[in-house]
Write a protein that holds these residues in place. Sequence first.
Motif, mmCIF file in Angstrom:
data_model
loop_
_atom_site.group_PDB
_atom_site.id
_atom_site.type_symbol
_atom_site.label_atom_id
_atom_site.label_comp_id
_atom_site.label_asym_id
_atom_site.label_seq_id
_atom_site.Cartn_x
_atom_site.Cartn_y
_atom_site.Cartn_z
ATOM 1 N N SER A 59 2.376 3.722 -5.574
ATOM 2 C CA SER A 59 2.699 4.186 -6.773
ATOM 3 C C SER A 59 3.912 3.140 -7.504
ATOM 4 O O SER A 59 4.094 3.177 -8.609
ATOM 5 C CB SER A 59 3.453 5.480 -6.618
ATOM 6 N N GLY A 60 4.413 2.118 -6.642
ATOM 7 C CA GLY A 60 5.335 1.371 -7.227
ATOM 8 C C GLY A 60 5.017 -0.010 -7.899
ATOM 9 O O GLY A 60 5.462 -0.840 -8.357
ATOM 10 N N SER A 62 2.996 -2.204 -10.773
ATOM 11 C CA SER A 62 3.174 -2.298 -11.983
ATOM 12 C C SER A 62 1.701 -1.681 -12.777
ATOM 13 O O SER A 62 0.654 -1.494 -11.853
ATOM 14 C CB SER A 62 3.163 -3.488 -12.662
ATOM 15 N N LYS A 63 1.871 -1.360 -13.938
ATOM 16 C CA LYS A 63 0.874 -0.845 -14.505
ATOM 17 C C LYS A 63 -0.561 -1.609 -14.328
ATOM 18 O O LYS A 63 -1.686 -1.506 -14.105
ATOM 19 C CB LYS A 63 1.111 -0.501 -16.026
ATOM 20 N N ALA A 64 -0.417 -2.861 -14.557
ATOM 21 C CA ALA A 64 -1.267 -3.904 -14.799
ATOM 22 C C ALA A 64 -1.930 -3.928 -13.211
ATOM 23 O O ALA A 64 -3.277 -4.102 -13.161
ATOM 24 C CB ALA A 64 -0.827 -5.388 -15.177
ATOM 25 N N GLU A 65 -1.044 -3.978 -12.521
ATOM 26 C CA GLU A 65 -1.599 -4.324 -11.012
ATOM 27 C C GLU A 65 -2.420 -2.863 -10.590
ATOM 28 O O GLU A 65 -3.152 -3.122 -9.854
ATOM 29 C CB GLU A 65 -0.480 -4.423 -9.975
ATOM 30 N N ARG A 66 -1.734 -1.770 -10.753
ATOM 31 C CA ARG A 66 -2.581 -0.761 -10.474
ATOM 32 C C ARG A 66 -3.713 -0.561 -11.023
ATOM 33 O O ARG A 66 -4.939 -0.253 -10.491
ATOM 34 C CB ARG A 66 -1.598 0.549 -10.821
ATOM 35 N N ALA A 67 -4.173 -0.946 -12.467
ATOM 36 C CA ALA A 67 -5.342 -0.882 -13.218
ATOM 37 C C ALA A 67 -6.277 -2.085 -12.561
ATOM 38 O O ALA A 67 -7.505 -2.083 -12.132
ATOM 39 C CB ALA A 67 -5.216 -1.158 -14.580
ATOM 40 N N LYS A 68 -5.664 -3.136 -11.926
ATOM 41 C CA LYS A 68 -6.511 -4.083 -11.306
ATOM 42 C C LYS A 68 -7.016 -3.290 -10.007
ATOM 43 O O LYS A 68 -8.308 -3.699 -9.672
ATOM 44 C CB LYS A 68 -5.387 -5.347 -10.957
ATOM 45 N N ARG A 69 -6.362 -2.782 -9.218
ATOM 46 C CA ARG A 69 -6.732 -2.188 -7.953
ATOM 47 C C ARG A 69 -7.712 -1.220 -8.192
ATOM 48 O O ARG A 69 -8.612 -1.008 -7.682
ATOM 49 C CB ARG A 69 -5.525 -1.780 -7.262
ATOM 50 N N VAL A 70 -7.442 -0.398 -9.120
ATOM 51 C CA VAL A 70 -8.383 0.694 -9.445
ATOM 52 C C VAL A 70 -9.707 0.172 -9.992
ATOM 53 O O VAL A 70 -10.964 0.373 -9.592
ATOM 54 C CB VAL A 70 -8.099 1.549 -10.647
ATOM 55 N N ALA A 71 -9.755 -0.981 -10.862
ATOM 56 C CA ALA A 71 -10.936 -1.739 -11.332
ATOM 57 C C ALA A 71 -11.688 -2.254 -9.864
ATOM 58 O O ALA A 71 -12.762 -2.196 -10.055
ATOM 59 C CB ALA A 71 -10.374 -2.698 -12.142
ATOM 60 N N GLU A 72 -10.796 -2.809 -9.082
ATOM 61 C CA GLU A 72 -11.569 -3.463 -7.905
ATOM 62 C C GLU A 72 -12.188 -2.234 -6.981
ATOM 63 O O GLU A 72 -13.194 -2.611 -6.641
ATOM 64 C CB GLU A 72 -10.425 -4.190 -6.927
#
Length: 204
Positions: A59-60, A62-72
């Motif tokens: 949860s900690g 960033s929005k961009a990193e989270r979006a990247k991991r979701v995309a992966e």
Amino acid sequence: MKELNEALTQNASDRKKNIDTDKDSDLEEIEKESSSEKERIDNKKNAEIERLMAIEIPSGLSKAERAKRVAERTEKIAKLRNDATSDKAKISSNAKSDKADIRTDATNKKAKVSSDTKEEKAENQANAKSERAKVSSELKAAVKSVREAYKAAKADLDSRYEQTYQDEFDKIQSEYKKVKKSKKKSSSSSKKTSHPLSYYIRKK
């Protein structure tokens, strides 16, 4: 001959039924194996997807990193699904090809049964014709032999009859000559006895 052909036809029909039974059994087995393999692929895919979905994204981030991991993760899931679809398509294609081979093989086997049966019938017909010709030839030879034997026996019988007839004739002729000779002697004896008497009668 008719009974033999009927037996060959029935035998060919039974063999074709057995070929069809084996074909249906093989097709059913391929279908079962195909379905089982597809199910195994789906189970593996679903298990991998569940494992990926179970991994929590911190949860900690960033929005961009989270979006990247979701995309992966989404990309990995899509790949799992595509791979599973591709693998199942390959299994279906192989199963279809195997089924076609089995059907073709069954068709060829039945065609060979028909061909073999046709050849066997033709061979039996030729053998029967040859056997009839042989029997006819043997029958003609037997008839000829009987006729010749009959002619020989008849000639022998005629010869023996002729000889018997001649013997009987000679015997009768011989007896006749004896009787005739005996009559001459008797007549001659009678003349000599009466001659002196007739002589004295004429003298008086």
